[in-house]
Design a protein around this motif. Sequence first.
Motif, PDB file in Angstrom:
ATOM      1  N   THR A  55       0.824  -1.210   0.000  1.00 31.87           N
ATOM      2  CA  THR A  55       0.000   0.000   0.000  1.00 31.87           C
ATOM      3  C   THR A  55       0.851   1.251   0.000  1.00 31.87           C
ATOM      4  OG1 THR A  55      -1.697  -1.212   1.253  1.00 31.87           O
ATOM      5  CG2 THR A  55      -1.881   1.178   1.181  1.00 31.87           C
ATOM      6  N   LEU A  56       1.908   1.245   0.789  1.00 35.03           N
ATOM      7  CA  LEU A  56       2.777   2.419   0.882  1.00 35.03           C
ATOM      8  C   LEU A  56       3.521   2.655  -0.429  1.00 35.03           C
ATOM      9  CD1 LEU A  56       3.863   4.614   2.782  1.00 35.03           C
ATOM     10  CD2 LEU A  56       5.692   3.037   3.431  1.00 35.03           C
ATOM     11  N   ILE A  57       4.099   1.599  -0.995  1.00 35.27           N
ATOM     12  CA  ILE A  57       4.810   1.747  -2.269  1.00 35.27           C
ATOM     13  C   ILE A  57       3.834   2.085  -3.389  1.00 35.27           C
ATOM     14  CG2 ILE A  57       6.272   0.570  -3.958  1.00 35.27           C
ATOM     15  CD1 ILE A  57       7.376  -1.124  -1.671  1.00 35.27           C
ATOM     16  N   GLY A  58       2.640   1.517  -3.332  1.00 35.66           N
ATOM     17  CA  GLY A  58       1.641   1.786  -4.357  1.00 35.66           C
ATOM     18  C   GLY A  58       1.127   3.212  -4.351  1.00 35.66           C
ATOM     19  N   SER A  59       1.261   3.895  -3.230  1.00 30.99           N
ATOM     20  CA  SER A  59       0.822   5.297  -3.164  1.00 30.99           C
ATOM     21  C   SER A  59       1.876   6.262  -3.686  1.00 30.99           C
ATOM     22  CB  SER A  59       0.466   5.665  -1.720  1.00 30.99           C
ATOM     23  OG  SER A  59       1.613   5.598  -0.882  1.00 30.99           O
ATOM     24  N   LEU A  60       3.103   5.789  -3.898  1.00 32.48           N
ATOM     25  CA  LEU A  60       4.185   6.677  -4.317  1.00 32.48           C
ATOM     26  C   LEU A  60       3.960   7.310  -5.689  1.00 32.48           C
ATOM     27  CD1 LEU A  60       7.363   4.779  -3.036  1.00 32.48           C
ATOM     28  CD2 LEU A  60       6.215   6.752  -2.027  1.00 32.48           C
ATOM     29  N   PRO A  61       3.475   6.564  -6.720  1.00 39.62           N
ATOM     30  CA  PRO A  61       3.293   7.212  -8.023  1.00 39.62           C
ATOM     31  C   PRO A  61       2.380   8.433  -7.988  1.00 39.62           C
ATOM     32  CG  PRO A  61       3.228   4.845  -8.288  1.00 39.62           C
ATOM     33  CD  PRO A  61       3.246   5.122  -6.807  1.00 39.62           C
ATOM     34  N   THR A  62       1.250   8.311  -7.312  1.00 38.66           N
ATOM     35  CA  THR A  62       0.333   9.459  -7.255  1.00 38.66           C
ATOM     36  C   THR A  62       0.937  10.610  -6.457  1.00 38.66           C
ATOM     37  OG1 THR A  62      -0.768   8.444  -5.344  1.00 38.66           O
ATOM     38  CG2 THR A  62      -1.718   8.040  -7.511  1.00 38.66           C
ATOM     39  N   ILE A  63       1.685  10.284  -5.395  1.00 40.43           N
ATOM     40  CA  ILE A  63       2.337  11.341  -4.609  1.00 40.43           C
ATOM     41  C   ILE A  63       3.379  12.060  -5.460  1.00 40.43           C
ATOM     42  CG2 ILE A  63       3.824  11.787  -2.635  1.00 40.43           C
ATOM     43  CD1 ILE A  63       2.447   9.486  -1.194  1.00 40.43           C
ATOM     44  N   LEU A  64       4.193  11.300  -6.189  1.00 40.86           N
ATOM     45  CA  LEU A  64       5.232  11.906  -7.019  1.00 40.86           C
ATOM     46  C   LEU A  64       4.632  12.725  -8.148  1.00 40.86           C
ATOM     47  CD1 LEU A  64       7.775   8.934  -7.229  1.00 40.86           C
ATOM     48  CD2 LEU A  64       7.959  11.008  -5.852  1.00 40.86           C
ATOM     49  N   VAL A  65       3.578  12.199  -8.768  1.00 41.14           N
ATOM     50  CA  VAL A  65       2.946  12.920  -9.874  1.00 41.14           C
ATOM     51  C   VAL A  65       2.394  14.259  -9.397  1.00 41.14           C
ATOM     52  CG1 VAL A  65       0.954  12.893 -11.418  1.00 41.14           C
ATOM     53  CG2 VAL A  65       2.467  10.926 -11.323  1.00 41.14           C
ATOM     54  N   PHE A  66       1.692  14.250  -8.276  1.00 34.77           N
ATOM     55  CA  PHE A  66       1.134  15.497  -7.761  1.00 34.77           C
ATOM     56  C   PHE A  66       2.223  16.430  -7.251  1.00 34.77           C
ATOM     57  CE2 PHE A  66      -2.985  13.320  -7.661  1.00 34.77           C
ATOM     58  CZ  PHE A  66      -3.801  14.342  -8.099  1.00 34.77           C
ATOM     59  N   SER A  67       3.321  15.875  -6.759  1.00 35.06           N
ATOM     60  CA  SER A  67       4.412  16.722  -6.285  1.00 35.06           C
ATOM     61  C   SER A  67       5.043  17.498  -7.431  1.00 35.06           C
ATOM     62  CB  SER A  67       5.473  15.873  -5.579  1.00 35.06           C
ATOM     63  OG  SER A  67       4.938  15.236  -4.447  1.00 35.06           O
ATOM     64  N   PHE A  68       5.218  16.836  -8.584  1.00 37.28           N
ATOM     65  CA  PHE A  68       5.872  17.470  -9.723  1.00 37.28           C
ATOM     66  C   PHE A  68       4.931  18.402 -10.493  1.00 37.28           C
ATOM     67  CE2 PHE A  68       8.908  13.901  -9.280  1.00 37.28           C
ATOM     68  CZ  PHE A  68      10.085  14.642  -9.246  1.00 37.28           C
ATOM     69  N   PHE A  69       3.635  18.056 -10.518  1.00 34.87           N
ATOM     70  CA  PHE A  69       2.706  18.804 -11.363  1.00 34.87           C
ATOM     71  C   PHE A  69       1.614  19.501 -10.569  1.00 34.87           C
ATOM     72  CE2 PHE A  69       4.299  15.262 -13.988  1.00 34.87           C
ATOM     73  CZ  PHE A  69       4.903  15.985 -15.002  1.00 34.87           C
ATOM     74  N   SER A  70       1.833  19.706  -9.270  1.00 35.33           N
ATOM     75  CA  SER A  70       0.774  20.283  -8.442  1.00 35.33           C
ATOM     76  C   SER A  70       0.407  21.693  -8.901  1.00 35.33           C
ATOM     77  CB  SER A  70       1.213  20.300  -6.975  1.00 35.33           C
ATOM     78  OG  SER A  70       2.410  21.055  -6.810  1.00 35.33           O
ATOM     79  N   LYS A  71       1.410  22.495  -9.299  1.00 37.40           N
ATOM     80  CA  LYS A  71       1.115  23.865  -9.735  1.00 37.40           C
ATOM     81  C   LYS A  71       0.254  23.863 -10.991  1.00 37.40           C
ATOM     82  CE  LYS A  71       5.225  26.045  -7.760  1.00 37.40           C
ATOM     83  NZ  LYS A  71       6.454  26.840  -8.043  1.00 37.40           N
ATOM     84  N   HIS A  72       0.588  22.983 -11.939  1.00 37.39           N
ATOM     85  CA  HIS A  72      -0.203  22.900 -13.162  1.00 37.39           C
ATOM     86  C   HIS A  72      -1.606  22.390 -12.863  1.00 37.39           C
ATOM     87  CE1 HIS A  72       3.231  23.764 -15.742  1.00 37.39           C
ATOM     88  NE2 HIS A  72       3.936  22.901 -15.028  1.00 37.39           N
ATOM     89  N   PHE A  73      -1.701  21.422 -11.927  1.00 37.99           N
ATOM     90  CA  PHE A  73      -3.009  20.861 -11.577  1.00 37.99           C
ATOM     91  C   PHE A  73      -3.901  21.931 -10.951  1.00 37.99           C
ATOM     92  CE2 PHE A  73      -5.852  18.658  -8.598  1.00 37.99           C
ATOM     93  CZ  PHE A  73      -6.467  17.779  -9.471  1.00 37.99           C
ATOM     94  N   ILE A  74      -3.350  22.677 -10.001  1.00 38.68           N
ATOM     95  CA  ILE A  74      -4.131  23.735  -9.345  1.00 38.68           C
ATOM     96  C   ILE A  74      -4.494  24.821 -10.343  1.00 38.68           C
ATOM     97  CG2 ILE A  74      -4.061  25.526  -7.571  1.00 38.68           C
ATOM     98  CD1 ILE A  74      -2.231  23.656  -5.958  1.00 38.68           C
ATOM     99  N   SER A  75      -3.538  25.159 -11.217  1.00 35.70           N
ATOM    100  CA  SER A  75      -3.813  26.175 -12.235  1.00 35.70           C
ATOM    101  C   SER A  75      -4.920  25.727 -13.174  1.00 35.70           C
ATOM    102  CB  SER A  75      -2.536  26.466 -13.028  1.00 35.70           C
ATOM    103  OG  SER A  75      -2.796  27.337 -14.096  1.00 35.70           O
ATOM    104  N   GLY A  76      -4.892  24.461 -13.579  1.00 37.12           N
ATOM    105  CA  GLY A  76      -5.928  23.961 -14.469  1.00 37.12           C
ATOM    106  C   GLY A  76      -7.294  23.953 -13.824  1.00 37.12           C
ATOM    107  N   ILE A  77      -7.357  23.521 -12.569  1.00 36.79           N
ATOM    108  CA  ILE A  77      -8.642  23.466 -11.860  1.00 36.79           C
ATOM    109  C   ILE A  77      -9.201  24.869 -11.646  1.00 36.79           C
ATOM    110  CG2 ILE A  77      -9.734  22.925  -9.669  1.00 36.79           C
ATOM    111  CD1 ILE A  77      -9.362  20.489 -11.341  1.00 36.79           C
ATOM    112  N   THR A  78      -8.386  25.787 -11.143  1.00 37.37           N
ATOM    113  CA  THR A  78      -8.872  27.128 -10.847  1.00 37.37           C
ATOM    114  C   THR A  78      -9.202  27.890 -12.123  1.00 37.37           C
ATOM    115  OG1 THR A  78      -6.577  27.897 -10.755  1.00 37.37           O
ATOM    116  CG2 THR A  78      -7.622  27.278  -8.679  1.00 37.37           C
ATOM    117  N   HIS A  79      -8.402  27.710 -13.171  1.00 35.52           N
ATOM    118  CA  HIS A  79      -8.663  28.402 -14.427  1.00 35.52           C
ATOM    119  C   HIS A  79      -9.991  27.956 -15.018  1.00 35.52           C
ATOM    120  CE1 HIS A  79      -7.539  30.516 -18.159  1.00 35.52           C
ATOM    121  NE2 HIS A  79      -8.148  29.506 -18.769  1.00 35.52           N
ATOM    122  N   GLY A  80     -10.174  26.617 -15.063  1.00 29.03           N
ATOM    123  CA  GLY A  80     -11.428  26.106 -15.620  1.00 29.03           C
ATOM    124  C   GLY A  80     -12.625  26.497 -14.774  1.00 29.03           C
ATOM    125  N   ALA A  81     -12.453  26.500 -13.446  1.00 26.01           N
ATOM    126  CA  ALA A  81     -13.592  26.820 -12.576  1.00 26.01           C
ATOM    127  C   ALA A  81     -13.943  28.299 -12.650  1.00 26.01           C
ATOM    128  CB  ALA A  81     -13.241  26.444 -11.135  1.00 26.01           C
TER     129      ALA A  81
END
Length: 273
Positions: free
Chosen positions: A245-271
């Motif tokens: 479970t711990l190792i399986g959660s790493l991909p999503t953590i790493l993805v959001f860590s690297f692209f969190s700014k783009h993710f937040i920008s996309g959500i707020t821009h679209g909203a």
Amino acid sequence: MNARGRFLILFPLALFVLIPFVWMLQTAIKQDADLYNFEGVPFMFQMAPTLKNVTYLLFETQFLRWFGNSLMVGIIVACITVVLSTLGGYSLSRYNFPLSNAMGIGMFISYLVPQALIFIPLARVMTALHLQDSLLALILIYPTLTVPFCTWFMMGYFRSIPRQLDEAARMDGADTIQILRRVIVPLAMPGILTVFLYAFVMTWQEYLYAVTLISTPSSKTLPVAATTELVRGDVFFWGSLMSATLIGSLPTILVFSFFSKHFISGITHGAVK
């Protein structure tokens, strides 16, 4: 608000979020006898930590195969979702044809349909196509869960990009594909990354279809394999289960860590738009 006030607000939230990960890590490196020692404090070690649970998971199970299956399916489905939702969202936002608005609303409504109502018909379709117990079945089914919402999201995102840019590019001799590739896609990259992250996370954690369609251990995805292959009747391999479970959660953590700014920008821009 000063730094102390922000700390007082964020610290309990951070503690609440981190406790499950700390618990998983502690369980993963505890000895079995220590796990079942009810006299000690749960967050403390009564015996020396060990890596045998992690070693068992990595070298005596098919964990790497399960991890690879989930990663492959997640990336492929995310790429399919990006392509289909980008093309669909752009078409629905730029071209006025009969029932275009109804199609956009219909896609969003289809996203709200519970999975429990459609997984049996889809499972029968996969059986009729002889794709039962195949990762290809998941790759074909998962876009039906991600594309409707992502198309609706991209439709709103594209509407926030001025049409004058399309018209100016068309006056310069660009066709629709060139406009989309050279003008619209670069401007919509935060939204596209948001769609990719959403589709990947949704696919990575999906359980219902994976447990219904896949039965061969080597073809299982990580969420299903962790709850079926690391449990023998009423015996739970808690150390290895928490390691998976711990190792399986790493991909999503790493993805959001690297692209969190783009993710937040996309959500707020679209909203906002």
